[in-house]
Design an enzyme around this catalytic site. Structure first.
Site, PDB file in Angstrom:
ATOM      1  N   GLU A 166      68.649  33.877  -5.357  1.00  0.00           N
ATOM      2  CA  GLU A 166      69.129  34.017  -6.199  1.00  0.00           C
ATOM      3  C   GLU A 166      68.009  35.051  -6.979  1.00  0.00           C
ATOM      4  O   GLU A 166      67.126  34.681  -6.650  1.00  0.00           O
ATOM      5  CB  GLU A 166      69.122  32.696  -6.979  1.00  0.00           C
ATOM      6  N   ARG A 167      67.893  36.106  -7.464  1.00  0.00           N
ATOM      7  CA  ARG A 167      67.376  37.768  -8.396  1.00  0.00           C
ATOM      8  C   ARG A 167      66.389  37.364  -6.872  1.00  0.00           C
ATOM      9  O   ARG A 167      65.469  38.505  -7.343  1.00  0.00           O
ATOM     10  CB  ARG A 167      66.687  36.204  -9.112  1.00  0.00           C
ATOM     11  N   ASN A 209      67.694  25.930  -8.397  1.00  0.00           N
ATOM     12  CA  ASN A 209      68.707  25.363  -8.449  1.00  0.00           C
ATOM     13  C   ASN A 209      68.850  25.279  -7.234  1.00  0.00           C
ATOM     14  O   ASN A 209      69.919  24.906  -6.555  1.00  0.00           O
ATOM     15  CB  ASN A 209      69.694  26.565  -9.276  1.00  0.00           C
ATOM     16  N   LYS A 286      63.606  21.362 -10.530  1.00  0.00           N
ATOM     17  CA  LYS A 286      64.006  21.616 -12.245  1.00  0.00           C
ATOM     18  C   LYS A 286      64.774  21.100 -12.801  1.00  0.00           C
ATOM     19  O   LYS A 286      66.420  21.027 -12.160  1.00  0.00           O
ATOM     20  CB  LYS A 286      64.836  23.717 -11.735  1.00  0.00           C
ATOM     21  N   GLU A 290      69.575  24.879 -18.005  1.00  0.00           N
ATOM     22  CA  GLU A 290      70.724  25.767 -17.177  1.00  0.00           C
ATOM     23  C   GLU A 290      71.523  24.929 -16.253  1.00  0.00           C
ATOM     24  O   GLU A 290      72.425  25.607 -15.773  1.00  0.00           O
ATOM     25  CB  GLU A 290      70.467  27.142 -16.303  1.00  0.00           C
ATOM     26  N   ASP A 364      61.247  34.066 -21.003  1.00  0.00           N
ATOM     27  CA  ASP A 364      61.553  33.932 -19.278  1.00  0.00           C
ATOM     28  C   ASP A 364      61.670  35.567 -18.633  1.00  0.00           C
ATOM     29  O   ASP A 364      62.593  36.248 -18.472  1.00  0.00           O
ATOM     30  CB  ASP A 364      63.587  34.113 -19.257  1.00  0.00           C
ATOM     31  N   GLU A 392      63.437  40.327 -11.398  1.00  0.00           N
ATOM     32  CA  GLU A 392      64.176  40.693 -12.458  1.00  0.00           C
ATOM     33  C   GLU A 392      64.538  40.970 -13.493  1.00  0.00           C
ATOM     34  O   GLU A 392      65.746  41.806 -13.617  1.00  0.00           O
ATOM     35  CB  GLU A 392      64.443  38.551 -12.489  1.00  0.00           C
ATOM     36  N   HIS A 518      64.260  40.671 -24.110  1.00  0.00           N
ATOM     37  CA  HIS A 518      65.633  40.401 -23.700  1.00  0.00           C
ATOM     38  C   HIS A 518      67.139  41.228 -24.134  1.00  0.00           C
ATOM     39  O   HIS A 518      67.746  40.702 -24.611  1.00  0.00           O
ATOM     40  CB  HIS A 518      66.106  39.072 -24.003  1.00  0.00           C
ATOM     41  N   TRP A 540      71.974  33.482 -25.064  1.00  0.00           N
ATOM     42  CA  TRP A 540      73.215  34.361 -24.431  1.00  0.00           C
ATOM     43  C   TRP A 540      73.115  35.980 -24.627  1.00  0.00           C
ATOM     44  O   TRP A 540      72.820  36.710 -23.583  1.00  0.00           O
ATOM     45  CB  TRP A 540      73.947  33.696 -23.732  1.00  0.00           C
TER      46      TRP A 540
END
Length: 699
Positions: A166-167, A209, A286, A290, A364, A392, A518, A540
């Site tokens: 991820e990323r 995650n 975590k 999310e 983030d 990212e 963002h 979002w």
């Protein structure tokens, strides 16, 4: 006492491999990273080791492999060795991982001594010696002593059990879970060696995650195999733990941390892990972010959850790193306020083997964010800094963006509590915490160059060096990386360092300067998307963050808005509450201001914003020209890949600039300043661009 002759066969074999790898006939694919010491020309140094451990053996091999001619005699010894102790060197202050390098008389001979209170300290000292020599230090005047200011220096791998990352933008996961524990890929050793050269002493193997499968016996055995490889290099392994594992693996009906059966399940699981990995570092968690499960699902606090896990690993000396990234399912008043709101009231309630892991900024990993308000706000709790090494939000692998300035900008920031800096909080100096830490989300994959490009390696390097000492400057770190990566020729190093030091600011300029954040496309975060406004949850959508309208732009975080400024120390909050005393680079983060606001340059805000976009694009053009001029001075393979990536970056910087300006003009109804080039396409064209298979994003 053991001389290096016992390992002469091993060292010679290793040396032969390195010499073959360094052959001029072979193209340079970047695999050797910054560890490019060549076999010595002429007589090699005599390396004597006055003890026998696997770690000291590795240190001796490093020095035998790479010490330049002219270093006649080197001794590796622990500070407790009787002959070393008799010298009365200042080793007591080195701690467990520090090193001292000094020319001494040991017995009947003059030697260059590398010593420390542990074999890890000697290993780090050996790499420091090689680093000094590779960057032009005078071997006859070497006198070094250093200890890490941060105790835990950890890479977080967001690697999944199916091999995806991820990323991640450097290929599949380095860990081949399918063939572990039987096959230990030689790259695992090379990875550990690279980390040891920087003093990185921990690695979290799996994604935050997390899947509960990571805690099953099958995967514990795989983690144990990696731990066996890493251990001689001074690296502990950690695992991300899924909070609901007692339900998914243990058959319990709850994961409530206050339930004795849940606590007992975790204690049994910790005991099982430590039987396989006696020096297991502990858990990273975590929770309640999310969609991840956590203690708040049961009405418990983050401290309840962290302390329950801390009790399970405490008998074994383990720790818990509990992330403060709490991106909740409910729409917050201001996403930037969530972590502070949930964690500040818990200060002083966490167990003493818990660190709260806080991202450098409150949103983030943006190209630029103010430092997180939790730094300085939880004096009774060790706070572990979390940086993102993988890019990212800074162009993935293809954009040159040296993150040293981002790291140091955060670490050097004043918290508002006197002269205290974020670095003082992170390294424990502010409150004298026994635990301290810095974590970096890794940019490492199975690509031959490890990080997707040569220059991305510099971010791994900078993280490691700054985790050892947060006060090191971004430019000195860039210079030592460039010297070790490309050689010490100033005609190469100087332009490379200039490129690096300008690169992150260029990305900020062409993606969104003056505190914008963002504004990337959602989900995969590839390319611009400031127009996105139709996603289910408000936070979002990029429009949530920039709040642009016909009258102005920016997120009001003052008392008239979300009042997020109140989360900072009063003296700092007072400055940030006033647009006139807020740094312009953070203006739109804290304030919604008019397009005609007069800036320090004399331009209006709109003119200034446009100028930043153009400056960012121009900076990439300058980097590209600088690199073109080095074509005959850098090996063809690394030069060619970098040149291609800079061409991509220049094209995408223009895309970012044009798409963003087209959107802002659609909102504010303003023309571009005189002489400024119009976007290449209309806004509809930019909105129509879709990238459903962008890398690093689970589909």
């Amino acid at each position: 006492m053991t001389g290096h002759g016992r390992w002469r066969g091993t060292i010679a074999a290793t040396l032969a491999l390195v010499m073959a790898a360094a052959s001029p006939a072979r193209a340079d694919d970047g695999y050797r990273l910054w560890l490019r010491g060549e076999a010595p020309v002429g007589p090699s140094a005599r390396v004597t080791v006055r003890d026998e451990t696997a770690t000291l053996r590795l240190a001796a091999e490093e020095l035998t492999r790479s010490l330049p001619a002219g270093i006649a005699d080197v001794t590796l010894a622990l500070a407790a060795d009787p002959q070393v102790a008799a010298l009365r060197l200042p080793t007591a202050s080195l701690g467990d991982e520090g090193y001292l390098i000094r020319r001494v008389r040991l017995g009947q001979r003059e030697t260059l001594l590398v010593t420390g209170n542990s074999d890890r300290g000697v290993l780090y000292g050996s790499f420091a010696l090689l680093r000094q020599l590779a960057t032009g230090a005078d071997a006859t005047r070497l006198a070094l002593a250093s200890s890490p200011r941060v105790k835990l220096r950890v890479l977080n791998h967001w690697d999944n059990l199916d091999g995806s990352v991820e990323r991640g933008y450097a290929g599949q996961s380095l860990w081949d879970w399918w063939t572990l524990p039987d096959f230990k890929d030689p790259r695992y050793t090379d990875y550990a060696r690279a980390n040891a050269s920087l003093g990185i002493n921990g690695t979290v193997l799996n994604n935050v995650n997390a899947k509960a499968d990571s805690l099953t016996p099958r995967y514990i055995a795989k983690a144990a195999a990696l731990a066996d490889v890493f251990r001689p290099w001074g690296i502990k392994v950690y695992l991300s733990a899924r909070f609901s594992a007692p339900i998914e693996l243990g058959g319990l009906k709850t994961a409530d941390p206050r339930d004795p059966a849940v606590a007992a399940w975790w204690k049994t699981k910790a005991d099982e892990i430590y039987r396989a990995v006696p020096d297991f570092g502990g858990f990273l968690v975590k929770a309640n972010s999310e969609g991840q499960p956590g203690p708040r699902d049961y009405g418990a606090t983050h401290a309840d959850g962290a302390n329950m896990l801390a009790a399970a690993v405490r008998p074994h000396g383990g720790i818990v790193m509990w992330r403060a990234f709490v991106y909740a399912d409910t729409d917050p008043e201001d996403r930037a306020k969530q972590a502070y709101s949930e964690f500040k009231p818990l200060d002083g309630t966490f167990a003493d083997n818990v660190l709260v892991q806080v991202k450098n900024g409150a949103i983030d990993f943006q190209p630029r964010e103010p430092f997180h308000p939790l730094f300085g706000a939880m004096p009774k709790t060790p706070l572990l800094m979390e940086f993102q090494i993988t890019k990212e939000y800074l162009g993935f692998a293809t954009h040159l963006a040296y993150l040293g300035p981002l790291f140091t900008e955060t670490l050097a920031a004043r918290t508002g509590r006197g002269a205290e800096t974020v670095a003082d909080v992170v390294d424990g100096a502010a409150e004298h915490h026994a635990l301290s830490g810095m974590a970096g989300v890794a940019n490492i994959g199975r690509d031959r160059d490890w990080s997707g490009s040569t220059f991305n390696q510099a971010n791994w390097y900078a993280f490691g060096r700054l985790a050892w000492d947060p006060t090191l400057g971004a430019e000195p770190v860039a210079r030592e990386w460039a010297q070790q990566t490309f050689g010490t020729d100033p005609g190469v190093v100087d332009p490379v360092v200039r490129m690096m030091m300008a690169s992150r600011e260029a990305v900020v300029d062409y993606t969104g300067a003056l505190g914008l954040a963002h504004v990337m496309a959602t989900g995969h975060h590839y390319g611009p998307g400031p127009w996105v406004s139709d996603l289910k949850r408000p936070e979002w959508n990029p429009v949530y963050y920039h709040r642009a309208d016909r009258g102005g732009i920016g997120f009001d975080r003052t008392r008239s808005g979300s009042d997020a400024v109140a989360q900072y120390a009063p003296a700092l909050a007072k400055r940030l509450a006033d647009p006139a005393t807020t740094p312009e680079r953070e203006l739109l983060w804290f304030h919604h201001v008019g397009w005609d606001r007069r800036m320090a340059s004399g331009k209006t805000l709109w003119e200034e914003l446009v100028a930043h976009y153009d400056r960012g694009v121009a900076a990439v053009g300058t980097m590209r020209a600088s690199w073109d001029a080095l074509r005959d001075r850098v090996d063809a393979e690394r030069w060619g890949k970098t040149a291609t990536y800079l061409a991509i970056q220049q094209r995408e910087a223009r895309w970012w600039r044009d798409a963003s300006l087209a959107y802002w003009m659609s909102v504010n109804g303003r023309a571009l300043p005189a002489g400024v080039a119009a976007p290449a396409h209309d806004l509809a064209w930019y909105k129509a661009q879709l990238f459903p298979h962008a890398p690093g994003h689970p589909e």
